[in-house]
Write an enzyme that holds these catalytic residues in place. Structure first.
Site, PDB file in Angstrom:
ATOM      1  CD  GLU A 159      -8.434  -9.935  -3.523  1.00  8.81           C
ATOM      2  OE1 GLU A 159      -9.252  -8.925  -2.562  1.00  8.81           O
ATOM      3  OE2 GLU A 159      -7.205 -10.095  -3.163  1.00  8.81           O
ATOM      4  CG  ASN A 187      -3.453  -2.334   6.898  1.00  3.14           C
ATOM      5  OD1 ASN A 187      -3.404  -2.118   5.826  1.00  3.14           O
ATOM      6  ND2 ASN A 187      -4.891  -2.766   7.412  1.00  3.14           N
ATOM      7  CE1 TYR A 227      -9.363  -3.246   0.453  1.00  2.00           C
ATOM      8  CE2 TYR A 227      -8.907  -1.336  -0.080  1.00  2.00           C
ATOM      9  CZ  TYR A 227      -8.270  -2.533   0.604  1.00  2.00           C
ATOM     10  OH  TYR A 227      -7.102  -2.428   0.992  1.00  2.00           O
ATOM     11  CG  HIS A 281      -5.276  -6.284  -0.377  1.00  2.00           C
ATOM     12  ND1 HIS A 281      -6.290  -6.633   0.378  1.00  2.00           N
ATOM     13  CD2 HIS A 281      -5.220  -7.297  -1.252  1.00  2.00           C
ATOM     14  CE1 HIS A 281      -7.169  -7.377  -0.193  1.00  2.00           C
ATOM     15  NE2 HIS A 281      -6.358  -7.794  -1.484  1.00  2.00           N
ATOM     16  CE  LYS A 310      -3.717  -2.077   2.554  1.00  2.00           C
ATOM     17  NZ  LYS A 310      -4.923  -1.931   3.668  1.00  2.00           N
TER      18      LYS A 310
HETATM   19  P1  ADP Z   1      -7.759  -6.781   5.695  1.00  2.00           P
HETATM   20  O1  ADP Z   1      -7.082  -5.827   4.714  1.00  2.00           O
HETATM   21  O2  ADP Z   1      -7.138  -7.078   6.683  1.00  2.00           O
HETATM   22  O3  ADP Z   1      -8.222  -7.857   4.758  1.00  2.00           O
HETATM   23  P2  ADP Z   1     -10.473  -5.775   5.598  1.00  2.00           P
HETATM   24  O4  ADP Z   1     -10.874  -6.575   4.136  1.00  2.00           O
HETATM   25  O5  ADP Z   1     -11.667  -5.740   6.628  1.00  2.00           O
HETATM   26  O6  ADP Z   1      -9.348  -5.886   6.009  1.00  2.00           O
HETATM   27  O7  ADP Z   1     -10.441  -3.915   5.131  1.00  2.00           O
HETATM   28  C1  ADP Z   1      -9.995  -3.603   4.106  1.00  2.00           C
HETATM   29  C2  ADP Z   1      -8.911  -2.496   4.185  1.00  2.00           C
HETATM   30  O8  ADP Z   1      -9.674  -1.164   4.659  1.00  2.00           O
HETATM   31  C3  ADP Z   1      -7.982  -2.692   5.612  1.00  2.00           C
HETATM   32  O9  ADP Z   1      -6.710  -3.289   5.284  1.00  2.00           O
HETATM   33  C4  ADP Z   1      -7.578  -1.147   5.940  1.00  2.00           C
HETATM   34  O10 ADP Z   1      -6.750  -0.523   5.214  1.00  2.00           O
HETATM   35  C5  ADP Z   1      -9.149  -0.514   5.808  1.00  2.00           C
HETATM   36  N1  ADP Z   1      -9.890  -0.461   6.837  1.00  2.00           N
HETATM   37  C6  ADP Z   1     -10.833  -1.630   7.505  1.00  2.00           C
HETATM   38  N2  ADP Z   1     -11.257  -1.289   8.547  1.00  2.00           N
HETATM   39  C7  ADP Z   1     -11.049  -0.200   8.783  1.00  2.00           C
HETATM   40  C8  ADP Z   1     -11.335   0.850   9.862  1.00  2.00           C
HETATM   41  N3  ADP Z   1     -12.452   0.542  10.899  1.00  2.00           N
HETATM   42  N4  ADP Z   1     -11.066   1.901   9.756  1.00  2.00           N
HETATM   43  C9  ADP Z   1     -10.207   2.519   8.713  1.00  2.00           C
HETATM   44  N5  ADP Z   1      -9.810   1.815   7.649  1.00  2.00           N
HETATM   45  C10 ADP Z   1     -10.249   0.516   7.870  1.00  2.00           C
END
Ligand code: ADP
Length: 162
Positions: A134, A120, A57, A123, A17
């Site tokens: 994907e 974070n 997303y 992805h 990211k």
């Molecule tokens: P992951 O990336 O761990 O699979 P998700 O698919 O639930 O998690 O969410 C996609 C991305 O959206 C996350 O990696 C993060 O960057 C963002 N995200 C998820 N939940 C939140 C939140 N509560 N607040 C802000 N950003 C979020």
């Protein structure tokens, strides 16, 4: 020829990211996948737009934090990587760590390099079914390379490769 998602040909999609790119973590993240024994079969730097992010997303597109995530994901290019290996989707999710980086296990990428829920670092596809959507979202068939990796002799037992 259809993309193969079976056995050691299972594939997963990783995005480094914007925070990972900006913080100089591309090499660090790639190193972790390489030393695990995963095969890099495709890689490129790309800019994401609103349309691809809405698709990618879709499961969070109606959340209040989605606009912030979308603009963050467009704030600089990302590095898209397709990795291959036995049960690679699960293996990469373990290396990645949980979404809330400040609570992620030490030793995982998010646990070692991030503090945020949104920023974070990476992805990673969350299931084989998701990966099957994907990988082709980000890579055309002719951008994915099939090649033998000599280290597989020491990464897998013979019966695991079949
Ligand atoms: P992951 O990336 O761990 O699979 P998700 O698919 O639930 O998690 O969410 C996609 C991305 O959206 C996350 O990696 C993060 O960057 C963002 N995200 C998820 N939940 C939140 C939140 N509560 N607040 C802000 N950003 C979020």
């Amino acid at each position: 020829m259809a993309m193969d998602f079976k056995g050691v040909s299972e594939k997963t999609l990783v995005l480094i990211k914007p925070d990972g790119v900006q913080r100089g973590l591309i090499g660090e993240v790639l190193m972790r996948f390489e030393r695990k024994g995963l095969k890099v079969v495709a890689m490129k730097m790309i800019s994401l737009d609103e349309a691809v992010l809405r698709e990618h997303y879709a499961h969070i597109a109606d959340k209040p934090f989605f606009p912030g995530v979308s603009s963050f994901m467009q704030s600089s290019p990302v590095v898209a990587i397709c990795l291959e290996g036995l049960e690679v989707v699960q293996a990469v999710r373990i290396l990645c760590g949980i979404t809330k980086a400040r609570a992620a296990d030490a030793g995982s990428i998010r646990g070692d390099f991030a503090m945020s829920v949104a920023c974070n670092v990476i992805h990673a596809s969350d299931s084989v079914e998701t990966a099957m959507k994907e990988v082709p979202r980000f890579f055309k068939q002719d951008e994915i390379y099939e090649y033998g990796k000599s280290e597989y002799e020491h990464v897998y037992m013979e019966d695991e490769k079949n």
